[in-house]
Design a protein around this motif. Structure first.
Motif, PDB file in Angstrom:
ATOM      1  N   LEU A 142       0.837  -1.194   0.000  1.00 54.18           N
ATOM      2  CA  LEU A 142       0.000   0.000   0.000  1.00 54.18           C
ATOM      3  C   LEU A 142       0.872   1.243   0.000  1.00 54.18           C
ATOM      4  N   GLU A 143       0.355   2.343  -0.531  1.00 57.05           N
ATOM      5  CA  GLU A 143       1.089   3.599  -0.562  1.00 57.05           C
ATOM      6  C   GLU A 143       0.601   4.490   0.580  1.00 57.05           C
ATOM      7  N   LEU A 144       1.542   4.902   1.446  1.00 53.63           N
ATOM      8  CA  LEU A 144       1.229   5.661   2.643  1.00 53.63           C
ATOM      9  C   LEU A 144       1.852   7.047   2.572  1.00 53.63           C
ATOM     10  N   PRO A 164      -2.449   0.958  -4.754  1.00 51.07           N
ATOM     11  CA  PRO A 164      -2.085   1.389  -6.110  1.00 51.07           C
ATOM     12  C   PRO A 164      -2.728   0.538  -7.197  1.00 51.07           C
ATOM     13  N   GLU A 165      -3.199  -0.644  -6.839  1.00 51.65           N
ATOM     14  CA  GLU A 165      -3.817  -1.522  -7.835  1.00 51.65           C
ATOM     15  C   GLU A 165      -5.303  -1.223  -8.005  1.00 51.65           C
ATOM     16  N   THR A 166      -6.013  -1.017  -6.912  1.00 50.82           N
ATOM     17  CA  THR A 166      -7.470  -0.838  -6.989  1.00 50.82           C
ATOM     18  C   THR A 166      -7.897   0.619  -6.917  1.00 50.82           C
ATOM     19  N   GLY A 167      -7.017   1.487  -6.429  1.00 53.23           N
ATOM     20  CA  GLY A 167      -7.364   2.886  -6.252  1.00 53.23           C
ATOM     21  C   GLY A 167      -8.117   3.173  -4.965  1.00 53.23           C
ATOM     22  N   ALA A 168      -8.381   2.179  -4.143  1.00 51.53           N
ATOM     23  CA  ALA A 168      -9.077   2.386  -2.873  1.00 51.53           C
ATOM     24  C   ALA A 168      -8.240   3.291  -1.968  1.00 51.53           C
ATOM     25  N   LYS A 169      -8.922   4.173  -1.223  1.00 50.31           N
ATOM     26  CA  LYS A 169      -8.206   5.132  -0.381  1.00 50.31           C
ATOM     27  C   LYS A 169      -8.866   5.269   0.980  1.00 50.31           C
ATOM     28  N   LEU A 193     -13.054   6.251   2.486  1.00 48.77           N
ATOM     29  CA  LEU A 193     -13.414   6.278   3.898  1.00 48.77           C
ATOM     30  C   LEU A 193     -12.503   7.250   4.624  1.00 48.77           C
ATOM     31  N   LEU A 194     -13.103   8.161   5.388  1.00 55.28           N
ATOM     32  CA  LEU A 194     -12.359   9.075   6.247  1.00 55.28           C
ATOM     33  C   LEU A 194     -12.664   8.740   7.691  1.00 55.28           C
ATOM     34  N   LEU A 195     -11.614   8.565   8.491  1.00 56.38           N
ATOM     35  CA  LEU A 195     -11.744   8.402   9.936  1.00 56.38           C
ATOM     36  C   LEU A 195     -11.316   9.714  10.561  1.00 56.38           C
ATOM     37  N   ASP A 268     -16.112   0.212  18.261  1.00 56.94           N
ATOM     38  CA  ASP A 268     -15.088  -0.798  17.983  1.00 56.94           C
ATOM     39  C   ASP A 268     -15.669  -1.954  17.181  1.00 56.94           C
ATOM     40  N   GLY A 269     -14.838  -2.492  16.280  1.00 54.31           N
ATOM     41  CA  GLY A 269     -15.188  -3.695  15.550  1.00 54.31           C
ATOM     42  C   GLY A 269     -15.804  -3.463  14.194  1.00 54.31           C
ATOM     43  N   GLU A 270     -16.063  -2.225  13.816  1.00 52.50           N
ATOM     44  CA  GLU A 270     -16.619  -1.966  12.497  1.00 52.50           C
ATOM     45  C   GLU A 270     -15.612  -2.363  11.413  1.00 52.50           C
ATOM     46  N   VAL A 271     -16.117  -2.917  10.319  1.00 48.76           N
ATOM     47  CA  VAL A 271     -15.268  -3.387   9.210  1.00 48.76           C
ATOM     48  C   VAL A 271     -15.755  -2.756   7.918  1.00 48.76           C
ATOM     49  N   TYR A 272     -14.810  -2.298   7.106  1.00 49.71           N
ATOM     50  CA  TYR A 272     -15.118  -1.652   5.819  1.00 49.71           C
ATOM     51  C   TYR A 272     -14.240  -2.268   4.741  1.00 49.71           C
ATOM     52  N   ASP A 273     -14.863  -2.692   3.668  1.00 47.75           N
ATOM     53  CA  ASP A 273     -14.140  -3.190   2.502  1.00 47.75           C
ATOM     54  C   ASP A 273     -14.120  -2.094   1.446  1.00 47.75           C
ATOM     55  N   LEU A 274     -12.933  -1.603   1.128  1.00 50.18           N
ATOM     56  CA  LEU A 274     -12.780  -0.497   0.187  1.00 50.18           C
ATOM     57  C   LEU A 274     -12.301  -1.003  -1.177  1.00 50.18           C
TER      58      LEU A 274
END
Length: 274
Positions: A142-144, A164-169, A193-195, A268-274
């Motif tokens: 991943l790019e950080l 960098p492969e999927t563009g997910a951010k 997704l913004l935290l 706590d425990g929430e899951v997100y697939d980007l």
């Protein structure tokens, strides 16, 4: 990219130990936890995992979620609720690369990376890697990018994580006031997704010794004191950054009980697939 919110609370967490306020009591009744802040990011393409901030509640968080142990970590700043979980890696891993900003913090006289290196010089498993703010580096496929935010008097960083492969951010505001520099905002912009740090609602700003700051056109404080955003500030930041979804984190038990568990406040425990 799978994102698991390991810890969504502030420095005392919710429920807070020894507290019988209505919010803490309701959290206990409902079995809700907001432990000290930490995020787990799994790159499902490479089967590698990244830990963002090392909560003191590390053990219970990983037990509760079943998250895989990380292959690397990033630390945003050296307050204990974001850092002191690193000691948990003793006898769990052979090595853990830990990435942190290399820029000098005038308040401490050392960079975040150097401060961690000094504090954990006894822990052989931890290997510290200094990274220049705004310079993108690759970890776990991943790019950080670490970006300065405003959490006086100490240096603190937000973080952008991109596949960098999927563009997910994924973007994290870090512990910050609403007054985030424009260059940092640009790096965090357009996340899936913004935290966002949202320690309390704006209605509580008068209870802070310094009140509120960064007022909007209607006089609502977007910052509580000088160090953290209000709920309104965090929501506004999500709008500013064109986030597809914003979840509010680093939440205190001072939220009134009738507001404390409503959207978009995370638990706590929430899951997100980007």
């Amino acid at each position: 990219m799978r994102v698991t919110l390991l810890g969504t609370g502030d420095t005392t967490g919710t429920p807070t130990v020894g507290c019988d306020c209505a919010t803490c009591e309701r959290a206990r009744e409902r079995g809700i936890e907001r432990s000290r802040f930490s995020v787990h990011v799994e790159n499902e393409r490479t089967c590698e995992c990244l830990l963002i901030d090392a909560s003191p509640d590390f053990r219970s968080q990983f037990e509760a979620t079943g998250a895989a142990l990380p292959d690397a970590a990033v630390i945003t700043h050296v307050h204990f609720d974001h850092l002191d979980g690193l000691g948990n890696f003793y006898r769990l891993l052979d090595d853990l690369p830990v990435h942190a900003a290399s820029a000098l913090d005038p308040f401490t006289g050392a960079s975040v990376a150097d401060s961690i290196r000094e504090r954990y010089d006894y822990l052989d498993v931890v290997e510290i890697h200094g990274q220049e703010p705004f310079s993108t580096f690759e970890v776990c496929g991943l790019e950080l990018t670490l970006v300065p935010v405003e959490h006086p008097p100490m240096a603190c960083y937000g973080l952008a994580v991109e596949d960098p492969e999927t563009g997910a951010k994924l973007s994290l505001s870090g512990d910050t006031s609403y007054d985030i520099p424009d260059e940092s905002r640009d790096a965090l912009r357009d996340p899936d997704l913004l935290l966002a740090d949202a320690i309390v609602p704006a209605s509580l700003a008068p209870k802070h010794p310094m009140g509120g700051s960064d007022f909007d056109d209607e006089g609502v404080p977007l910052t509580f004191g000088t160090k953290h955003m209000t709920r309104q500030g965090a929501i506004r930041l999500g709008e500013d950054l064109d986030a597809d979804e914003t979840r509010l984190v680093h939440l205190a038990h001072y939220y009134p009980a009738d507001e404390a568990f409503g959207e978009p406040l995370a638990v706590d425990g929430e899951v997100y697939d980007l």
